[in-house]
Design a protein around this motif. Sequence first.
Motif, PDB file in Angstrom:
ATOM      1  N   GLY A 264       1.085  -2.825   3.098  1.00  0.00           N
ATOM      2  CA  GLY A 264       0.063  -1.788   3.002  1.00  0.00           C
ATOM      3  C   GLY A 264      -1.207  -2.292   2.352  1.00  0.00           C
ATOM      4  N   THR A 265      -1.284  -3.593   2.112  1.00  0.00           N
ATOM      5  CA  THR A 265      -2.474  -4.212   1.542  1.00  0.00           C
ATOM      6  C   THR A 265      -3.654  -4.062   2.497  1.00  0.00           C
ATOM      7  OG1 THR A 265      -1.056  -5.827   0.433  1.00  0.00           O
ATOM      8  CG2 THR A 265      -3.396  -6.387   0.617  1.00  0.00           C
ATOM      9  N   THR A 266      -4.860  -3.888   1.951  1.00  0.00           N
ATOM     10  CA  THR A 266      -6.061  -3.793   2.778  1.00  0.00           C
ATOM     11  C   THR A 266      -7.043  -4.904   2.415  1.00  0.00           C
ATOM     12  OG1 THR A 266      -7.142  -2.256   1.226  1.00  0.00           O
ATOM     13  CG2 THR A 266      -5.804  -1.300   2.996  1.00  0.00           C
ATOM     14  N   GLY A 267      -8.093  -5.039   3.206  1.00  0.00           N
ATOM     15  CA  GLY A 267      -9.145  -6.018   2.931  1.00  0.00           C
ATOM     16  C   GLY A 267      -8.913  -7.382   3.554  1.00  0.00           C
ATOM     17  N   PHE A 268      -8.017  -7.490   4.541  1.00  0.00           N
ATOM     18  CA  PHE A 268      -7.760  -8.776   5.194  1.00  0.00           C
ATOM     19  C   PHE A 268      -8.929  -9.172   6.092  1.00  0.00           C
ATOM     20  CE2 PHE A 268      -3.294  -7.249   4.649  1.00  0.00           C
ATOM     21  CZ  PHE A 268      -2.820  -8.300   3.882  1.00  0.00           C
ATOM     22  N   THR A 269      -9.225 -10.472   6.117  1.00  0.00           N
ATOM     23  CA  THR A 269     -10.185 -11.004   7.076  1.00  0.00           C
ATOM     24  C   THR A 269      -9.483 -11.185   8.422  1.00  0.00           C
ATOM     25  OG1 THR A 269      -9.637 -13.312   6.595  1.00  0.00           O
ATOM     26  CG2 THR A 269     -11.346 -12.273   5.217  1.00  0.00           C
ATOM     27  N   ASP A 270     -10.251 -11.454   9.467  1.00  0.00           N
ATOM     28  CA  ASP A 270      -9.648 -11.695  10.781  1.00  0.00           C
ATOM     29  C   ASP A 270      -8.698 -12.887  10.733  1.00  0.00           C
ATOM     30  OD1 ASP A 270     -10.995  -9.557  11.844  1.00  0.00           O
ATOM     31  OD2 ASP A 270     -12.584 -10.762  12.778  1.00  0.00           O
ATOM     32  N   ALA A 271      -9.089 -13.930   9.993  1.00  0.00           N
ATOM     33  CA  ALA A 271      -8.231 -15.117   9.888  1.00  0.00           C
ATOM     34  C   ALA A 271      -6.929 -14.781   9.170  1.00  0.00           C
ATOM     35  CB  ALA A 271      -8.963 -16.227   9.139  1.00  0.00           C
ATOM     36  N   GLN A 272      -6.999 -13.946   8.150  1.00  0.00           N
ATOM     37  CA  GLN A 272      -5.794 -13.550   7.426  1.00  0.00           C
ATOM     38  C   GLN A 272      -4.899 -12.667   8.283  1.00  0.00           C
ATOM     39  OE1 GLN A 272      -7.850 -11.901   4.019  1.00  0.00           O
ATOM     40  NE2 GLN A 272      -7.344 -13.666   2.738  1.00  0.00           N
ATOM     41  N   LYS A 273      -5.511 -11.792   9.095  1.00  0.00           N
ATOM     42  CA  LYS A 273      -4.720 -10.973  10.015  1.00  0.00           C
ATOM     43  C   LYS A 273      -4.001 -11.862  11.037  1.00  0.00           C
ATOM     44  CE  LYS A 273      -7.589  -6.804   9.722  1.00  0.00           C
ATOM     45  NZ  LYS A 273      -8.534  -5.921  10.453  1.00  0.00           N
ATOM     46  N   ALA A 274      -4.669 -12.941  11.441  1.00  0.00           N
ATOM     47  CA  ALA A 274      -4.046 -13.875  12.377  1.00  0.00           C
ATOM     48  C   ALA A 274      -2.846 -14.558  11.729  1.00  0.00           C
ATOM     49  CB  ALA A 274      -5.070 -14.911  12.846  1.00  0.00           C
ATOM     50  N   GLU A 275      -2.953 -14.852  10.427  1.00  0.00           N
ATOM     51  CA  GLU A 275      -1.816 -15.469   9.723  1.00  0.00           C
ATOM     52  C   GLU A 275      -0.637 -14.495   9.642  1.00  0.00           C
ATOM     53  OE1 GLU A 275      -0.670 -17.686   5.500  1.00  0.00           O
ATOM     54  OE2 GLU A 275      -2.786 -17.342   6.017  1.00  0.00           O
TER      55      GLU A 275
ATOM     56  N   GLN B 236       6.709   7.221   0.468  1.00  0.00           N
ATOM     57  CA  GLN B 236       7.676   7.766   1.413  1.00  0.00           C
ATOM     58  C   GLN B 236       7.470   7.197   2.816  1.00  0.00           C
ATOM     59  OE1 GLN B 236      10.345   9.461   0.607  1.00  0.00           O
ATOM     60  NE2 GLN B 236       9.701   9.398  -1.544  1.00  0.00           N
ATOM     61  N   GLY B 237       6.212   7.017   3.203  1.00  0.00           N
ATOM     62  CA  GLY B 237       5.939   6.390   4.494  1.00  0.00           C
ATOM     63  C   GLY B 237       6.433   4.953   4.538  1.00  0.00           C
ATOM     64  N   SER B 238       6.314   4.247   3.411  1.00  0.00           N
ATOM     65  CA  SER B 238       6.792   2.859   3.331  1.00  0.00           C
ATOM     66  C   SER B 238       8.301   2.790   3.522  1.00  0.00           C
ATOM     67  CB  SER B 238       6.410   2.255   1.984  1.00  0.00           C
ATOM     68  OG  SER B 238       5.013   2.191   1.828  1.00  0.00           O
ATOM     69  N   LEU B 239       9.023   3.747   2.951  1.00  0.00           N
ATOM     70  CA  LEU B 239      10.480   3.750   3.119  1.00  0.00           C
ATOM     71  C   LEU B 239      10.853   4.066   4.565  1.00  0.00           C
ATOM     72  CD1 LEU B 239      11.881   5.336  -0.161  1.00  0.00           C
ATOM     73  CD2 LEU B 239      11.344   2.956   0.381  1.00  0.00           C
TER      74      LEU B 239
ATOM     75  N   MET C 274       0.114   4.025   4.781  1.00  0.00           N
ATOM     76  CA  MET C 274       1.496   4.326   5.160  1.00  0.00           C
ATOM     77  C   MET C 274       1.798   5.813   5.192  1.00  0.00           C
ATOM     78  SD  MET C 274       3.136   1.460   5.701  1.00  0.00           S
ATOM     79  CE  MET C 274       2.711  -0.284   5.502  1.00  0.00           C
ATOM     80  N   SER C 275       0.824   6.644   4.834  1.00  0.00           N
ATOM     81  CA  SER C 275       1.031   8.082   4.826  1.00  0.00           C
ATOM     82  C   SER C 275       1.333   8.599   6.221  1.00  0.00           C
ATOM     83  CB  SER C 275      -0.214   8.782   4.273  1.00  0.00           C
ATOM     84  OG  SER C 275      -0.257  10.136   4.646  1.00  0.00           O
ATOM     85  N   VAL C 276       2.378   9.420   6.341  1.00  0.00           N
ATOM     86  CA  VAL C 276       2.703  10.020   7.635  1.00  0.00           C
ATOM     87  C   VAL C 276       1.549  10.905   8.096  1.00  0.00           C
ATOM     88  CG1 VAL C 276       4.270  11.611   8.815  1.00  0.00           C
ATOM     89  CG2 VAL C 276       5.185   9.905   7.232  1.00  0.00           C
ATOM     90  N   GLY C 277       0.984  11.684   7.164  1.00  0.00           N
ATOM     91  CA  GLY C 277      -0.121  12.569   7.517  1.00  0.00           C
ATOM     92  C   GLY C 277      -1.346  11.830   8.015  1.00  0.00           C
ATOM     93  N   VAL C 278      -1.670  10.707   7.372  1.00  0.00           N
ATOM     94  CA  VAL C 278      -2.823   9.915   7.807  1.00  0.00           C
ATOM     95  C   VAL C 278      -2.606   9.402   9.227  1.00  0.00           C
ATOM     96  CG1 VAL C 278      -3.953   7.676   7.500  1.00  0.00           C
ATOM     97  CG2 VAL C 278      -3.751   9.236   5.580  1.00  0.00           C
ATOM     98  N   ASN C 279      -1.409   8.968   9.521  1.00  0.00           N
ATOM     99  CA  ASN C 279      -1.158   8.403  10.849  1.00  0.00           C
ATOM    100  C   ASN C 279      -1.128   9.467  11.933  1.00  0.00           C
ATOM    101  OD1 ASN C 279      -0.621   5.301  10.749  1.00  0.00           O
ATOM    102  ND2 ASN C 279       0.218   6.153   8.853  1.00  0.00           N
TER     103      ASN C 279
END
Length: 280
Positions: free
Chosen positions: A111-122, A254-257, A138-143
Amino acid sequence: MTSATTAPSSACAPRHRVAVAGASGRMGRMLIEAIRASDDCVLVGALDTAASPAVGSDACAFLGFASGVPITSDPRRGLDGAEVLIDFTRPEGTLAHLRTCRALGVRAVVGTTGFTDAQKAEIAGAAQDVGVVLAPNMSVGVNVTLKLLEMAAKALSTGYDIEIIEAHHRHKVDAPSGTALKMGEVIAHALGRDLKDCAVYAREGVTGERDSSTIGFSAIRGGDIVGDHTVLFAGIGERIEITHKSSSRTTYAQGSLRAVRFLAGRGAGLYDMFDVLGLK
């Protein structure tokens, strides 16, 4: 302290063995508390940075009982015996943890944020060997809100200006939030656009008339706001606002679980919360 044997349990339910990164942080503690209250998950590992004063202490000490799970800065030790890692830390730390997950065959919920494109590729590379659920929220409501935004964007594809406004607590270090960016990506994709080409992140001075093909972002930081997100579709004579407000990080835990349960028995692959919730 009470005994660890008082933890909730179910003789019939499968026990998902979970490790938590950032165990002494606000989100880490929320995750540990949710695991503790769960009938089908058990905490087997806890990670934190070497500089954390919590290293060496019991991961559940803040709850007033001894779990027998010490907080460690050693990823291999923290992941020993784990089936899934839940990580809401910083990009560099998450990537280091994922490398160990990949080596040990441990799945990951990120659930970490702030990844660069290169980090997303990793991350995508790690998902070739282990199952990874990657979601900025990870919130069900957000999704569910993201799904509503997809539907709204398709129906309001012409004649409406789109603005995304988000607010978070004063301690948040990245802007716009990962959730706001995900909202922009979902909307842009629904409109057949690339967010990189149509996003506007700042306005100051004489900016000229608004380009109707753009998606604007505004970020507010202050106090202890957990997370508010509003998408405004502004037309002529009407406007539609789709809003999600978080009052507690419990929804993220709860969304993470739910993501942990989704990964059980699944092979390698990169998944998101739409996969977890069956929204695709």
